[in-house]
Scaffold this motif. Sequence first.
Motif, PDB file in Angstrom:
ATOM      1  N   MET A 250       0.851  -1.177   0.000  1.00 53.59           N
ATOM      2  CA  MET A 250       0.000   0.000   0.000  1.00 53.59           C
ATOM      3  C   MET A 250       0.886   1.225   0.000  1.00 53.59           C
ATOM      4  N   GLY A 251       0.332   2.367  -0.394  1.00 49.38           N
ATOM      5  CA  GLY A 251       1.079   3.613  -0.432  1.00 49.38           C
ATOM      6  C   GLY A 251       1.319   4.160   0.962  1.00 49.38           C
ATOM      7  N   ARG A 252       1.849   5.339   1.019  1.00 49.73           N
ATOM      8  CA  ARG A 252       2.162   5.954   2.300  1.00 49.73           C
ATOM      9  C   ARG A 252       1.106   6.991   2.660  1.00 49.73           C
ATOM     10  N   GLN A 253       1.067   7.340   3.916  1.00 50.37           N
ATOM     11  CA  GLN A 253       0.150   8.390   4.356  1.00 50.37           C
ATOM     12  C   GLN A 253       0.700   9.726   3.867  1.00 50.37           C
ATOM     13  N   PRO A 254      -0.136  10.568   3.227  1.00 51.87           N
ATOM     14  CA  PRO A 254       0.362  11.863   2.755  1.00 51.87           C
ATOM     15  C   PRO A 254       0.899  12.702   3.909  1.00 51.87           C
ATOM     16  N   LYS A 255       2.057  13.340   3.681  1.00 48.42           N
ATOM     17  CA  LYS A 255       2.658  14.193   4.709  1.00 48.42           C
ATOM     18  C   LYS A 255       1.959  15.537   4.787  1.00 48.42           C
ATOM     19  N   SER A 256       1.486  16.013   3.666  1.00 53.30           N
ATOM     20  CA  SER A 256       0.828  17.315   3.624  1.00 53.30           C
ATOM     21  C   SER A 256      -0.230  17.294   2.528  1.00 53.30           C
ATOM     22  N   GLU A 257      -1.000  18.344   2.458  1.00 51.95           N
ATOM     23  CA  GLU A 257      -2.026  18.452   1.415  1.00 51.95           C
ATOM     24  C   GLU A 257      -1.385  18.411   0.031  1.00 51.95           C
TER      25      GLU A 257
ATOM     26  N   VAL B 146      -5.880  -6.079  -2.934  1.00 50.35           N
ATOM     27  CA  VAL B 146      -5.646  -5.406  -1.652  1.00 50.35           C
ATOM     28  C   VAL B 146      -6.801  -5.723  -0.703  1.00 50.35           C
ATOM     29  N   HIS B 147      -6.666  -5.308   0.538  1.00 43.64           N
ATOM     30  CA  HIS B 147      -7.717  -5.474   1.541  1.00 43.64           C
ATOM     31  C   HIS B 147      -8.795  -4.416   1.282  1.00 43.64           C
ATOM     32  N   PRO B 148     -10.069  -4.722   1.502  1.00 41.90           N
ATOM     33  CA  PRO B 148     -11.128  -3.720   1.293  1.00 41.90           C
ATOM     34  C   PRO B 148     -10.900  -2.426   2.083  1.00 41.90           C
ATOM     35  N   GLN B 149     -10.273  -2.544   3.263  1.00 37.85           N
ATOM     36  CA  GLN B 149      -9.995  -1.363   4.060  1.00 37.85           C
ATOM     37  C   GLN B 149      -9.049  -0.406   3.312  1.00 37.85           C
ATOM     38  N   THR B 150      -8.167  -0.953   2.498  1.00 43.45           N
ATOM     39  CA  THR B 150      -7.248  -0.129   1.705  1.00 43.45           C
ATOM     40  C   THR B 150      -8.025   0.759   0.743  1.00 43.45           C
ATOM     41  N   ILE B 151      -9.062   0.216   0.143  1.00 41.55           N
ATOM     42  CA  ILE B 151      -9.886   1.010  -0.780  1.00 41.55           C
ATOM     43  C   ILE B 151     -10.522   2.170  -0.015  1.00 41.55           C
ATOM     44  N   GLY B 152     -11.003   1.912   1.183  1.00 42.74           N
ATOM     45  CA  GLY B 152     -11.569   2.979   2.018  1.00 42.74           C
ATOM     46  C   GLY B 152     -10.542   4.052   2.333  1.00 42.74           C
ATOM     47  N   TYR B 153      -9.324   3.637   2.691  1.00 41.07           N
ATOM     48  CA  TYR B 153      -8.259   4.605   2.978  1.00 41.07           C
ATOM     49  C   TYR B 153      -7.972   5.470   1.750  1.00 41.07           C
ATOM     50  N   LEU B 154      -7.924   4.845   0.582  1.00 39.62           N
ATOM     51  CA  LEU B 154      -7.670   5.591  -0.649  1.00 39.62           C
ATOM     52  C   LEU B 154      -8.796   6.586  -0.920  1.00 39.62           C
ATOM     53  N   GLU B 155     -10.036   6.128  -0.776  1.00 34.40           N
ATOM     54  CA  GLU B 155     -11.183   6.996  -1.048  1.00 34.40           C
ATOM     55  C   GLU B 155     -11.232   8.202  -0.115  1.00 34.40           C
ATOM     56  N   ARG B 156     -10.810   8.026   1.119  1.00 27.87           N
ATOM     57  CA  ARG B 156     -10.820   9.126   2.083  1.00 27.87           C
ATOM     58  C   ARG B 156      -9.563   9.991   2.011  1.00 27.87           C
ATOM     59  N   GLY B 157      -8.631   9.640   1.142  1.00 29.05           N
ATOM     60  CA  GLY B 157      -7.398  10.412   1.013  1.00 29.05           C
ATOM     61  C   GLY B 157      -6.426  10.187   2.145  1.00 29.05           C
ATOM     62  N   GLU B 158      -6.585   9.083   2.871  1.00 35.98           N
ATOM     63  CA  GLU B 158      -5.700   8.794   3.999  1.00 35.98           C
ATOM     64  C   GLU B 158      -4.401   8.138   3.555  1.00 35.98           C
ATOM     65  N   TYR B 159      -4.385   7.554   2.377  1.00 37.26           N
ATOM     66  CA  TYR B 159      -3.191   6.939   1.821  1.00 37.26           C
ATOM     67  C   TYR B 159      -3.106   7.243   0.336  1.00 37.26           C
ATOM     68  N   ALA B 160      -1.884   7.388  -0.138  1.00 46.29           N
ATOM     69  CA  ALA B 160      -1.644   7.534  -1.572  1.00 46.29           C
ATOM     70  C   ALA B 160      -1.363   6.141  -2.130  1.00 46.29           C
TER      71      ALA B 160
ATOM     72  N   PRO C 204      -8.067   5.784 -18.311  1.00 43.96           N
ATOM     73  CA  PRO C 204      -6.700   6.274 -18.127  1.00 43.96           C
ATOM     74  C   PRO C 204      -6.490   6.659 -16.661  1.00 43.96           C
ATOM     75  N   ILE C 205      -5.300   6.459 -16.177  1.00 43.76           N
ATOM     76  CA  ILE C 205      -4.995   6.722 -14.763  1.00 43.76           C
ATOM     77  C   ILE C 205      -5.347   8.153 -14.374  1.00 43.76           C
ATOM     78  N   GLU C 206      -5.127   9.119 -15.282  1.00 50.45           N
ATOM     79  CA  GLU C 206      -5.405  10.521 -14.956  1.00 50.45           C
ATOM     80  C   GLU C 206      -6.897  10.831 -14.880  1.00 50.45           C
ATOM     81  N   ALA C 207      -7.751   9.921 -15.336  1.00 46.14           N
ATOM     82  CA  ALA C 207      -9.194  10.100 -15.178  1.00 46.14           C
ATOM     83  C   ALA C 207      -9.639   9.714 -13.763  1.00 46.14           C
ATOM     84  N   ILE C 208      -8.774   9.009 -13.040  1.00 43.81           N
ATOM     85  CA  ILE C 208      -9.110   8.517 -11.707  1.00 43.81           C
ATOM     86  C   ILE C 208      -8.319   9.227 -10.614  1.00 43.81           C
ATOM     87  N   PHE C 209      -7.058   9.538 -10.879  1.00 45.10           N
ATOM     88  CA  PHE C 209      -6.159  10.100  -9.871  1.00 45.10           C
ATOM     89  C   PHE C 209      -5.592  11.440 -10.315  1.00 45.10           C
TER      90      PHE C 209
END
Length: 88
Positions: free
Chosen positions: A1-8, A36-50, A66-71
């Motif tokens: 999984m990605g890391r927690q964002p350090k800043s906005e 991935v674990h379903p909880q990971t999807i929740g973290y991504l959706e809430r912006g808690e992890y990149a 395309p990736i840029e249509a999602i992220f």
Amino acid sequence: MGRQPKSEADRVHDRIAVLRADRGVSRRELADAVGVHPQTIGYLERGEYAPSLALALRIARFFDLPIEAIFSLDPLPSLSSELLRRTP
């Protein structure tokens, strides 16, 4: 999984929740499809992890977009406002 964002400035914005709702896909179904674990999807959706690049690419492949249509590093406009801008 990605890391927690350090800043906005490090936050990765996404449309995962909107795409899931539009296509009738649960967090569990998406998580199973991209390995991935379903909880990971929740973290991504809430912006808690990149997402890692690999995970972002798997999600883009799942939605067949395309990736840029999602992220984005910038807040994403709503899909309806984007469509209205493109309509002549």
